[in-house]
Design a protein around this motif. Structure first.
Motif, short mmCIF file in Angstrom:
data_model
loop_
_atom_site.label_atom_id
_atom_site.label_comp_id
_atom_site.label_asym_id
_atom_site.label_seq_id
_atom_site.Cartn_x
_atom_site.Cartn_y
_atom_site.Cartn_z
N LEU A 40 0.83 -1.20 0.00
CA LEU A 40 0.00 0.00 0.00
C LEU A 40 0.87 1.25 0.00
CD1 LEU A 40 -2.94 1.15 0.34
CD2 LEU A 40 -2.47 1.19 2.79
N HIS A 41 1.91 1.27 0.84
CA HIS A 41 2.78 2.45 0.90
C HIS A 41 3.61 2.60 -0.36
CE1 HIS A 41 2.37 4.22 4.97
NE2 HIS A 41 1.80 3.06 5.21
N LYS B 47 2.35 2.13 -3.15
CA LYS B 47 1.31 2.57 -4.09
C LYS B 47 1.07 1.58 -5.22
CE LYS B 47 2.03 7.46 -3.05
NZ LYS B 47 2.32 8.81 -3.57
N SER C 69 -4.34 0.22 -3.95
CA SER C 69 -4.96 1.46 -3.50
C SER C 69 -5.69 1.33 -2.18
CB SER C 69 -5.95 1.97 -4.57
OG SER C 69 -6.98 1.00 -4.79
N TYR D 264 9.59 0.66 -5.53
CA TYR D 264 9.41 1.74 -4.56
C TYR D 264 10.60 2.67 -4.69
CZ TYR D 264 8.93 4.18 -0.09
OH TYR D 264 8.80 5.16 0.88
N THR E 263 -6.19 2.93 3.98
CA THR E 263 -5.26 3.72 3.18
C THR E 263 -4.06 4.11 4.06
OG1 THR E 263 -6.48 5.75 3.71
CG2 THR E 263 -7.06 4.62 1.67
N ARG F 43 5.80 3.03 6.59
CA ARG F 43 6.67 3.77 5.65
C ARG F 43 8.10 3.80 6.15
NH1 ARG F 43 9.15 8.12 5.40
NH2 ARG F 43 8.27 8.91 7.35
#
Length: 525
Positions: A32-33, A35, A38, A76, A198, A260
């Motif tokens: 998720l981090h 991306k 979603s 990433y 999210t 993150r």
């Protein structure tokens, strides 16, 4: 040279822990981090939310646990991430150990309330034995748990691994306010999102602002972090990479707190691919011709196509789809027409790959776990992967004899994947093979997959054996078979295994026949 520069961009790591520590949830939070998805869906998510991307077997989704490893690849920043999610249950430790042979580092999850659990201890030992650097993520800090200092002390006292905190929790477990970032001493405050679906919002405050807004929780966190840093916990990247110390971070994967930080630190700190030592003890340079080894074989990931995927770790060179490589085990060529990158159950065609990447070779019925693939000359072969001593045994028979052909096909498939070890005896013949497993849940997985992938219901009759040794001299087989509480079965690799009802039965037979050659069954490969 492009091969070296591309290898430098790769980070290949496994996520490992005791069951229910949150591995699959963390895996999804990392994606998720980055991306690449979603919206996150927890294992025990609310109605309408998706299951985690790495749990694709029906049994995994139903039980909320991982029972097979999964490979996810995504980008990433300017880094290519090869992330392997592993089963935490001890019954599937063989799968986890194989995955550890294919990575350069590991993220170990600790449950904030439980700390080091038995399976966690075993996995730390495996990482230490393989010199795999470990980064520790203390998960579930959003729930009541133990003191942060107590958890760090446990790392030192129980496994001799010095904790080096890179973040430190502000607020006790269950009252998570954010973290102290050791890099600059600032306070990172998190904001919740709806259901944690999210990425969490982050706000960075100076120490003075943190003291003014958070007060006692901030002062306590700063004092604890300084205490640990002064007692040997200052970060040293070399200690991490030599697996003598572990960076420690705190977070809560289910609400995406601290994730993150973990992803950024993996990019910055995790080791890059290096030359891998072959079976002859020679390190194969990254820029040498293509080579890879198969660490996992899986069938049925896509219900619409019952194809077989062999997951291989690229060790050297540049891989190009369509190239013909050699299987070092069989000396036969293998055409790589269909090659995919895998993200959970989703697939995309891959045209090139570099050292550190994990590729999925489709229609790979000719490949087995432990096979080495290579291009060019001279030939290369990497050390085989371990086969663990089984502790549970059951005779498998099809419930419907008219499905015997499908039964044999399914059994061979499961054995090639390493779901169970396959043993045979002259007494029972091919129609009634013996399944051997490290843990009994492997039998459930085998029976479930035979029924749902091959439409064969099976009957499993447990055998009363709990002690197993390797028979050193095949000519002595009759001595074991003649015992009332023992027999010899042959494994698919040709090894003769002597099975005994218990250790006492084995000792009695040895007293009767002191010439009997029985060897401990250690992890082989």
């Amino acid at each position: 040279m492009r091969i070296l520069s591309e290898a430098d961009r790769r980070r290949s790591f496994a996520v490992i822990s005791h069951p229910d520590a949150g591995k699959s949830t963390l895996t999804e939070a990392l994606a998720l981090h980055a991306k690449v998805i979603s919206q996150a869906g927890a294992v025990h998510g609310k109605a309408g939310r998706q299951g985690v991307v790495s749990d694709w077997l029906e049994m995994e989704r139903a039980r909320g646990i991982s029972i097979t490893s999964a490979a996810l690849q995504f980008s990433y920043r300017d880094t290519v991430i090869n992330l392997l999610d592993t089963p935490g249950h001890a019954d599937f430790s063989e799968d986890t150990y194989r995955v550890l042979s294919a990575v350069d580092s590991a993220v170990m999850l600790l449950d904030a309330a439980k700390g080091l659990e038995p399976q966690t201890l075993k996995l730390f030992d495996v990482c230490r034995h393989r010199d795999i650097p470990v980064l520790t993520f203390v998960n579930k800090w959003d729930r009541p748990g133990r003191e942060a200092l107590e958890l760090c002390d446990e790392l030192v006292e129980r496994i001799g691994l010095q904790p080096m905190p890179l973040t430190w929790p502000v607020g006790a477990a269950g009252h998570f306010r954010g973290v102290l970032d050791a890099a600059d001493g600032s306070f990172v405050r998190y904001g919740r999102t709806v259901g944690g679906a999210t990425a969490a919002q982050e706000e960075r405050l100076t120490p003075a602002q943190a003291e003014a807004e958070v007060g006692a929780d901030w002062l306590r966190a700063a004092e604890e972090w300084e205490l640990l840093a002064a007692s040997g916990g200052e970060f040293d990247v070399e200690r991490f990479r030599t697996a003598s110390a572990t960076p420690v971070l705190f977070g809560a994967a289910v609400i995406n707190f601290g994730v993150r930080h973990l992803l950024d630190l993996l990019v910055e700190l995790a080791p890059r691919p290096t030359a891998r030592v072959d079976a002859d003890g020679v390190a194969r340079p990254l820029e040498a011709d293509f080579s890879a080894f198969v660490f996992k074989v899986q069938t049925g990931m896509d219900p619409a196509h019952r194809d077989q995927i062999a997951f291989a770790r690229v060790c050297s060179g540049r891989f190009e789809r369509g190239m013909v490589v050699t299987n070092a085990t069989t000396k036969r060529p293998f055409a790589t027409k269909y090659v995919q990158q895998v993200f959970g159950q989703q697939r995309s065609t891959v045209d090139t790959a570099f050292p550190g990447d994990v590729i999925g070779l489709v229609n790979a019925s000719a490949l087995r776990v432990g096979d080495t693939l290579y291009a060019g000359k001279p030939a290369v072969r990497f050390p085989g992967l371990p086969s663990f001593a089984p502790a549970h045994f059951a005779v498998a028979r099809p419930a419907d004899l008219s499905r015997a052909k499908q039964f044999r096909k399914g059994v061979d498939q499961l054995a090639s994947e390493g779901v169970v070890q396959l043993l045979k005896s002259d007494l029972r013949g091919d129609a009634a093979p013996v399944f051997a497993a490290v843990g009994p849940m492997q039998f459930e997985v085998a029976a479930h997959r035979l029924e749902h992938e091959f439409s064969v219901r099976v009957r499993l009759d447990r055998l009363p054996y709990s002690a197993v040794r390797r028979l050193g001299d095949p000519a002595q087989r009759a001595l074991v078979d003649s015992g009332r509480r023992s027999e010899v079965l042959t494994r698919s690799d040709g090894a003769d295994l002597a099975l005994f009802e218990d250790e006492m039965a084995m000792r009695i037979l040895l007293r009767q026949h002191p010439e009997l050659e029985l060897q401990p069954l250690v992890a082989e490969g």
